[in-house]
Enzyme design. Sequence first.
Site, PDB file in Angstrom:
ATOM      1  N   TYR A   1     -13.496  21.109   4.955  1.00 25.72           N
ATOM      2  CA  TYR A   1     -12.622  20.918   3.795  1.00 25.72           C
ATOM      3  C   TYR A   1     -13.328  20.560   2.506  1.00 25.72           C
ATOM      4  O   TYR A   1     -12.709  20.089   1.568  1.00 25.72           O
ATOM      5  CB  TYR A   1     -11.550  19.870   4.100  1.00 25.72           C
ATOM      6  CG  TYR A   1     -12.057  18.595   4.717  1.00 25.72           C
ATOM      7  CD1 TYR A   1     -12.887  17.743   4.014  1.00 25.72           C
ATOM      8  CD2 TYR A   1     -11.690  18.248   6.017  1.00 25.72           C
ATOM      9  CE1 TYR A   1     -13.353  16.579   4.576  1.00 25.72           C
ATOM     10  CE2 TYR A   1     -12.153  17.088   6.596  1.00 25.72           C
ATOM     11  CZ  TYR A   1     -12.981  16.254   5.868  1.00 25.72           C
ATOM     12  OH  TYR A   1     -13.447  15.101   6.431  1.00 25.72           O
TER      13      TYR A   1
ATOM     14  N   ASP B   1      -7.739  13.626  12.396  1.00 27.85           N
ATOM     15  CA  ASP B   1      -8.190  12.374  12.996  1.00 27.85           C
ATOM     16  C   ASP B   1      -9.376  12.668  13.908  1.00 27.85           C
ATOM     17  O   ASP B   1      -9.231  12.784  15.123  1.00 27.85           O
ATOM     18  CB  ASP B   1      -7.025  11.753  13.786  1.00 27.85           C
ATOM     19  CG  ASP B   1      -7.253  10.274  13.993  1.00 27.85           C
ATOM     20  OD1 ASP B   1      -8.204   9.726  13.400  1.00 27.85           O
ATOM     21  OD2 ASP B   1      -6.475   9.668  14.750  1.00 27.85           O
TER      22      ASP B   1
ATOM     23  N   LYS C   1      -4.776  15.247   7.190  1.00 24.44           N
ATOM     24  CA  LYS C   1      -5.868  14.289   7.394  1.00 24.44           C
ATOM     25  C   LYS C   1      -6.196  14.319   8.883  1.00 24.44           C
ATOM     26  O   LYS C   1      -5.480  13.734   9.703  1.00 24.44           O
ATOM     27  CB  LYS C   1      -5.463  12.894   6.934  1.00 24.44           C
ATOM     28  CG  LYS C   1      -6.625  11.939   6.943  1.00 24.44           C
ATOM     29  CD  LYS C   1      -6.291  10.669   6.214  1.00 24.44           C
ATOM     30  CE  LYS C   1      -7.522   9.819   6.001  1.00 24.44           C
ATOM     31  NZ  LYS C   1      -8.282   9.527   7.226  1.00 24.44           N
TER      32      LYS C   1
ATOM     33  N   CYS D   1     -16.564 -26.439  14.180  1.00 29.48           N
ATOM     34  CA  CYS D   1     -17.319 -27.639  13.806  1.00 29.48           C
ATOM     35  C   CYS D   1     -16.427 -28.837  13.510  1.00 29.48           C
ATOM     36  O   CYS D   1     -16.929 -29.901  13.153  1.00 29.48           O
ATOM     37  CB  CYS D   1     -18.199 -27.340  12.598  1.00 29.48           C
ATOM     38  SG  CYS D   1     -17.259 -27.240  11.064  1.00 29.48           S
TER      39      CYS D   1
ATOM     40  N   CYS E   1     -11.583 -27.103  11.565  1.00 31.00           N
ATOM     41  CA  CYS E   1     -12.319 -25.912  12.005  1.00 31.00           C
ATOM     42  C   CYS E   1     -12.464 -25.913  13.535  1.00 31.00           C
ATOM     43  O   CYS E   1     -12.896 -26.915  14.110  1.00 31.00           O
ATOM     44  CB  CYS E   1     -13.687 -25.901  11.335  1.00 31.00           C
ATOM     45  SG  CYS E   1     -14.755 -24.595  11.946  1.00 31.00           S
TER      46      CYS E   1
ATOM     47  N   GLU F   1     -14.307  17.919   9.416  1.00 32.61           N
ATOM     48  CA  GLU F   1     -13.997  17.014  10.515  1.00 32.61           C
ATOM     49  C   GLU F   1     -14.240  17.712  11.848  1.00 32.61           C
ATOM     50  O   GLU F   1     -13.860  18.867  12.024  1.00 32.61           O
ATOM     51  CB  GLU F   1     -12.512  16.642  10.386  1.00 32.61           C
ATOM     52  CG  GLU F   1     -12.151  15.363  11.042  1.00 32.61           C
ATOM     53  CD  GLU F   1     -12.406  14.145  10.156  1.00 32.61           C
ATOM     54  OE1 GLU F   1     -12.982  14.286   9.050  1.00 32.61           O
ATOM     55  OE2 GLU F   1     -12.039  13.052  10.592  1.00 32.61           O
TER      56      GLU F   1
ATOM     57  N   LEU G   1     -11.690   7.818   1.524  1.00 36.34           N
ATOM     58  CA  LEU G   1     -10.528   8.020   0.661  1.00 36.34           C
ATOM     59  C   LEU G   1      -9.757   6.721   0.530  1.00 36.34           C
ATOM     60  O   LEU G   1      -9.663   5.963   1.481  1.00 36.34           O
ATOM     61  CB  LEU G   1      -9.589   9.046   1.307  1.00 36.34           C
ATOM     62  CG  LEU G   1     -10.087  10.478   1.383  1.00 36.34           C
ATOM     63  CD1 LEU G   1      -9.210  11.272   2.331  1.00 36.34           C
ATOM     64  CD2 LEU G   1     -10.057  11.100   0.002  1.00 36.34           C
TER      65      LEU G   1
ATOM     66  N   CYS H   1     -21.593 -25.643   9.479  1.00 37.96           N
ATOM     67  CA  CYS H   1     -20.688 -24.984  10.432  1.00 37.96           C
ATOM     68  C   CYS H   1     -21.425 -23.759  10.999  1.00 37.96           C
ATOM     69  O   CYS H   1     -21.796 -22.858  10.238  1.00 37.96           O
ATOM     70  CB  CYS H   1     -19.409 -24.588   9.708  1.00 37.96           C
ATOM     71  SG  CYS H   1     -18.255 -23.710  10.754  1.00 37.96           S
TER      72      CYS H   1
ATOM     73  N   CYS I   1     -13.257 -23.308   6.061  1.00 40.11           N
ATOM     74  CA  CYS I   1     -13.887 -24.519   6.573  1.00 40.11           C
ATOM     75  C   CYS I   1     -14.860 -24.987   5.485  1.00 40.11           C
ATOM     76  O   CYS I   1     -15.699 -24.217   5.023  1.00 40.11           O
ATOM     77  CB  CYS I   1     -14.629 -24.194   7.871  1.00 40.11           C
ATOM     78  SG  CYS I   1     -15.783 -25.472   8.320  1.00 40.11           S
TER      79      CYS I   1
ATOM     80  N   GLU J   1      -3.481  18.551   1.940  1.00 38.46           N
ATOM     81  CA  GLU J   1      -4.161  18.922   3.189  1.00 38.46           C
ATOM     82  C   GLU J   1      -3.773  17.963   4.300  1.00 38.46           C
ATOM     83  O   GLU J   1      -3.234  16.898   4.041  1.00 38.46           O
ATOM     84  CB  GLU J   1      -5.685  18.803   3.012  1.00 38.46           C
ATOM     85  CG  GLU J   1      -6.256  19.771   2.044  1.00 38.46           C
ATOM     86  CD  GLU J   1      -7.735  19.521   1.797  1.00 38.46           C
ATOM     87  OE1 GLU J   1      -8.371  18.750   2.540  1.00 38.46           O
ATOM     88  OE2 GLU J   1      -8.235  20.096   0.838  1.00 38.46           O
TER      89      GLU J   1
ATOM     90  N   LYS K   1      -1.042   7.884   4.789  1.00 34.51           N
ATOM     91  CA  LYS K   1      -1.156   7.761   6.241  1.00 34.51           C
ATOM     92  C   LYS K   1       0.219   7.554   6.862  1.00 34.51           C
ATOM     93  O   LYS K   1       1.054   6.827   6.323  1.00 34.51           O
ATOM     94  CB  LYS K   1      -2.052   6.571   6.588  1.00 34.51           C
ATOM     95  CG  LYS K   1      -3.427   6.679   5.929  1.00 34.51           C
ATOM     96  CD  LYS K   1      -4.512   6.885   6.897  1.00 34.51           C
ATOM     97  CE  LYS K   1      -4.986   5.582   7.435  1.00 34.51           C
ATOM     98  NZ  LYS K   1      -6.067   5.721   8.385  1.00 34.51           N
TER      99      LYS K   1
HETATM  100  S1  IVH Z   1     -11.827  14.423   1.863  1.00 37.62           S
HETATM  101  C1  IVH Z   1     -14.517  11.939  -0.965  1.00 37.62           C
HETATM  102  N1  IVH Z   1     -10.084  15.649   3.340  1.00 37.62           N
HETATM  103  O1  IVH Z   1     -10.917  10.973   6.133  1.00 37.62           O
HETATM  104  C2  IVH Z   1     -13.509  12.171   0.076  1.00 37.62           C
HETATM  105  N2  IVH Z   1     -11.198  13.769   4.270  1.00 37.62           N
HETATM  106  O2  IVH Z   1     -11.247   8.346   4.477  1.00 37.62           O
HETATM  107  C3  IVH Z   1     -13.941  13.095   1.105  1.00 37.62           C
HETATM  108  N3  IVH Z   1     -10.567  13.268   6.575  1.00 37.62           N
HETATM  109  O3  IVH Z   1     -14.377  10.460   6.109  1.00 37.62           O
HETATM  110  C4  IVH Z   1     -13.013  13.232   2.228  1.00 37.62           C
HETATM  111  N4  IVH Z   1      -9.134  14.914   6.817  1.00 37.62           N
HETATM  112  O4  IVH Z   1     -13.415  11.936   7.916  1.00 37.62           O
HETATM  113  C5  IVH Z   1     -10.952  14.629   3.276  1.00 37.62           C
HETATM  114  N5  IVH Z   1      -8.526  16.856   4.556  1.00 37.62           N
HETATM  115  C6  IVH Z   1      -9.402  15.863   4.479  1.00 37.62           C
HETATM  116  C7  IVH Z   1      -9.623  14.983   5.560  1.00 37.62           C
HETATM  117  C8  IVH Z   1     -10.537  13.936   5.413  1.00 37.62           C
HETATM  118  C9  IVH Z   1      -9.714  13.887   7.410  1.00 37.62           C
HETATM  119  C10 IVH Z   1     -11.334  12.059   6.902  1.00 37.62           C
HETATM  120  C11 IVH Z   1     -12.826  12.185   6.689  1.00 37.62           C
HETATM  121  C12 IVH Z   1     -13.202  11.100   5.740  1.00 37.62           C
HETATM  122  C13 IVH Z   1     -12.025  10.182   5.813  1.00 37.62           C
HETATM  123  C14 IVH Z   1     -11.849   9.566   4.438  1.00 37.62           C
END
Ligand code: IVH
Length: 670
Positions: free
Chosen positions: A224, A117, A115, A412, A409, A172, A84, A433, A427, A113, A315
Amino acid sequence: MNSDQAQQEILRLSEIINYHNHLYYVESRTEIADFEFDSLLKQLQELEIQFPQFTLSNSPTKRVGGDLTKKFETVTHRYPMLSLSNTYSEEEILEWENRIKKLVDDEVEYVCELKYDGVAIGIRYENGQLTKAVTRGDGEKGEDVTNNVKTIRTVPLVLQSDFPTDFEIRGEIFLPIEKFNSINSQREERGEALFANPRNTASGTLKMQDSKVVASRGLDSFLYGVYGEGINSIGHFESVQKASEWGFKIPASNARFIEKTTSIDGIMDFIDYWNINRFSLPFEIDGVVIKVNSYNQQAELGFTAKSPRWAIAYKFKATRVETGLLSVDYQVGRTGAITPVANLFPVQLGGTTVKRASLHNADQIEKLDLHFGDFVYVEKGGEIIPKIVGVNTEKRPAEAQKIKFISTCPVCNGILTRKEGEVGHFCVNEKSCPPQVKGKIEHFISRKALNIDGLGEETVDLLYEKKIVNTAADLYDLTFDQLLKLDRMAEKSANNLLIGIEHSKKIPFERVLFGIGIRFVGETSAKKLARHFGSIDELMKASYDDLIEVDEIGEKIANSILEFFGDAENQLLIDRLQAKGIQFIGEKIEINTGVFTGKTIVVSGVFSVFSRDELKELIEQHGGKNGSSISSKTDFLLAGENMGPSKLKKAVDLGVAIISEDDFVKLLNN
Ligand code: IVH
């Protein structure tokens, strides 16, 4: 019990256990007591030992683990696993939403949604049975971790209800914070090294060979995204809801893990809510993801090289810590780029110990007004290497010396330059180098270039140190005897390496062009150049004007290509590679001039003969350019069914010619 009865009983028990498993882990409720469940499982295990021929490949006993994976096989994803685009700024979310509104006609529904981790996973189901689970890997190919994923209780082994016959679900895998803490306290008791954070632990666990250990760790999942034919949903949100009917654990709407909205206010509210409440979740998230819901609109928006235009991740800003700056090192990259790196007094940040931080470039050092002995603020954002974001000047020692960027550098001693309009120092000693020379070879052999198996960084180092290999062309003069003399090189690996080198002679021209390492010529531009010119000879003859004719080749790349081929040593390299049989002729994709040359065409709506992507490909093959929105620069609007009225109106207002799929085909045939 005879064998027929045993088979029946195995089926019956498997079904009952699957049912209760789903109830407990996905729906968080129970209908039977734990001991009853355990006793059913035990009966099944005993029967499977007695009658192994009837054990189902997706038996619920797989949850307990036991299957070993000796080597994780590499699997090519059926649909590339993209990442993403992400941002830390609400302003950019606003801009993204504005862009979407401009590019799409009708009202847009967004899905917000979390994200998660953790580790991305793609799981394939055929006829309702889990058949393969693959990690993201490099997005094109991942590792087969099926045995391990089968131990995750929230991942169904067998589906219910009305599922598509063959599809993939993505999501995930993560380790809940509580499980992470309890694993670490056990490790502490045993005097073992502690794991750094839940995400790394989840990723390490997924790659363990013994699925029994994986089962004991308590990994969890959220799914997801549904991919494949026959999904029959109008949008992303709807297919995720359907997936829940098939037995998947999906993010709960009532806990605001997933939410639909049609406004930017709704998006911002979701972001703000989770910015505050994220710490109360039982698992870690590092942001939120906003997606355009409608599959039609997603298709209309399409993708950039790395990520979909229809989604963006916001993020959260990481917490910052203060620590002492010990010194600054300077690293030299493959292109000669110099990266300053700060050595820090070790400090805990977001679950890991931080000792180094990137300083990016000279401007950054200047901007921070960095002095030796400073106390600095360190933040860990999305990137792996944390960064210094500020200085606590109150703690600066009185006599502290300002940090001055180096002028030669560090490897080198070559002179450093800074090209106009660029922030980084380079460099100039490109040909001698060591990190640059070795870097070029490493790039040449890398997977997306000549993909020479059996030749890693260490071997390149050795071959370079021993003065056997100085350019990519030298690789093709290597002999078996020379290789055998190298440390740690046995007959088999020497042979494999020579086979790998031989194989590379079949690699198509576009990848060779990428591999020779012309500055700024990435994978995509190499492909465009190879297809346009068809051979290295034609490309070398091309003038500046010829070069910028090519789609996506601008001034910077054109100049870099001219500079590269103007260099006698580079010409020699090409000659030598050519003499060794490397592919320098490719398939020239003939641009059919006269039809769409110089025309910009916007494709919109649903078509009956071709898909939208096929139409776009045809336009490019016939010399045209694909436009994403109607403007005064648009020559044609190729209109299908159900296209938005406002786009149509805009085309009419601007006097853009509107053509149907039929007209388009007629134009092509003419
Ligand atoms: S959608 C084409 N939805 O973030 C995009 N990704 O940088 C498909 N992730 O590799 C990803 N939560 O591991 C999507 N609600 C969510 C997510 C999610 C975590 C992670 C996933 C992906 C990374 C993308």
